[in-house]
Motif scaffolding. Structure first.
Motif, mmCIF file in Angstrom:
data_model
loop_
_atom_site.group_PDB
_atom_site.id
_atom_site.type_symbol
_atom_site.label_atom_id
_atom_site.label_comp_id
_atom_site.label_asym_id
_atom_site.label_seq_id
_atom_site.Cartn_x
_atom_site.Cartn_y
_atom_site.Cartn_z
ATOM 1 N N ASP A 125 20.419 -15.837 29.767
ATOM 2 C CA ASP A 125 19.489 -14.764 29.434
ATOM 3 C C ASP A 125 18.967 -14.092 30.700
ATOM 4 O O ASP A 125 19.423 -14.388 31.808
ATOM 5 N N GLU A 138 18.392 -18.548 31.976
ATOM 6 C CA GLU A 138 18.343 -19.712 31.106
ATOM 7 C C GLU A 138 19.550 -19.673 30.165
ATOM 8 O O GLU A 138 20.027 -18.601 29.815
ATOM 9 N N ILE A 188 21.989 -19.615 26.965
ATOM 10 C CA ILE A 188 22.006 -19.192 25.571
ATOM 11 C C ILE A 188 23.060 -20.052 24.896
ATOM 12 O O ILE A 188 24.213 -20.085 25.333
ATOM 13 N N TYR A 189 22.647 -20.785 23.868
ATOM 14 C CA TYR A 189 23.534 -21.706 23.180
ATOM 15 C C TYR A 189 24.149 -21.054 21.948
ATOM 16 O O TYR A 189 23.572 -20.122 21.380
ATOM 17 N N ASP A 232 22.222 -19.193 18.940
ATOM 18 C CA ASP A 232 20.933 -18.587 19.303
ATOM 19 C C ASP A 232 20.921 -17.104 18.957
ATOM 20 O O ASP A 232 21.934 -16.420 19.072
ATOM 21 N N GLU A 233 19.756 -16.598 18.561
ATOM 22 C CA GLU A 233 19.584 -15.165 18.315
ATOM 23 C C GLU A 233 19.043 -14.523 19.591
ATOM 24 O O GLU A 233 18.127 -15.051 20.212
ATOM 25 N N TYR A 234 19.628 -13.376 19.968
ATOM 26 C CA TYR A 234 19.193 -12.696 21.177
ATOM 27 C C TYR A 234 19.369 -11.188 21.020
ATOM 28 O O TYR A 234 20.016 -10.715 20.110
ATOM 29 N N TYR A 292 20.310 -10.289 28.438
ATOM 30 C CA TYR A 292 20.058 -10.804 27.098
ATOM 31 C C TYR A 292 18.679 -11.443 27.034
ATOM 32 O O TYR A 292 18.247 -12.090 27.980
ATOM 33 N N LEU A 309 16.375 -13.911 24.455
ATOM 34 C CA LEU A 309 16.299 -14.716 23.240
ATOM 35 C C LEU A 309 15.156 -14.213 22.367
ATOM 36 O O LEU A 309 14.114 -13.781 22.873
ATOM 37 N N ASP A 368 13.017 -15.768 20.686
ATOM 38 C CA ASP A 368 11.784 -16.520 20.928
ATOM 39 C C ASP A 368 11.083 -16.092 22.217
ATOM 40 O O ASP A 368 9.923 -16.431 22.418
ATOM 41 N N GLU A 369 11.772 -15.368 23.093
ATOM 42 C CA GLU A 369 11.216 -14.964 24.381
ATOM 43 C C GLU A 369 10.869 -13.476 24.448
ATOM 44 O O GLU A 369 10.534 -12.966 25.515
#
Length: 64
Positions: free
Chosen positions: A21, A25, A27-28, A31-33, A40, A42, A44-45
């Protein structure tokens, strides 16, 4: 002690990293991004991203 094939089968698999990202960090997979001009982000961020890259104002508190 050697592990058997069955014991290896029961171990959880490592999550697959599919990218990085805007803060480098991982991105698995799954994951939504969102894609932005800085990379990118996420889901949640999103709030942290906006606060660090945009001027955040509070209604009724800004100077005109």
């Amino acid at each position: 002690m050697n592990r058997t094939d069955f014991e290896r089968f029961l171990e959880p698999k490592e999550p697959k990293i599919v990218g990085r990202d805007w803060q480098s960090e991982p991105i698995y997979e799954g994951d939504e991004y969102v894609e932005t001009e800085y990379g990118y982000v996420l889901f949640d961020e999103i709030t942290d991203y906006l606060r660090s890259n945009q001027l955040v104002k509070v209604a009724g508190m800004e100077d005109f």
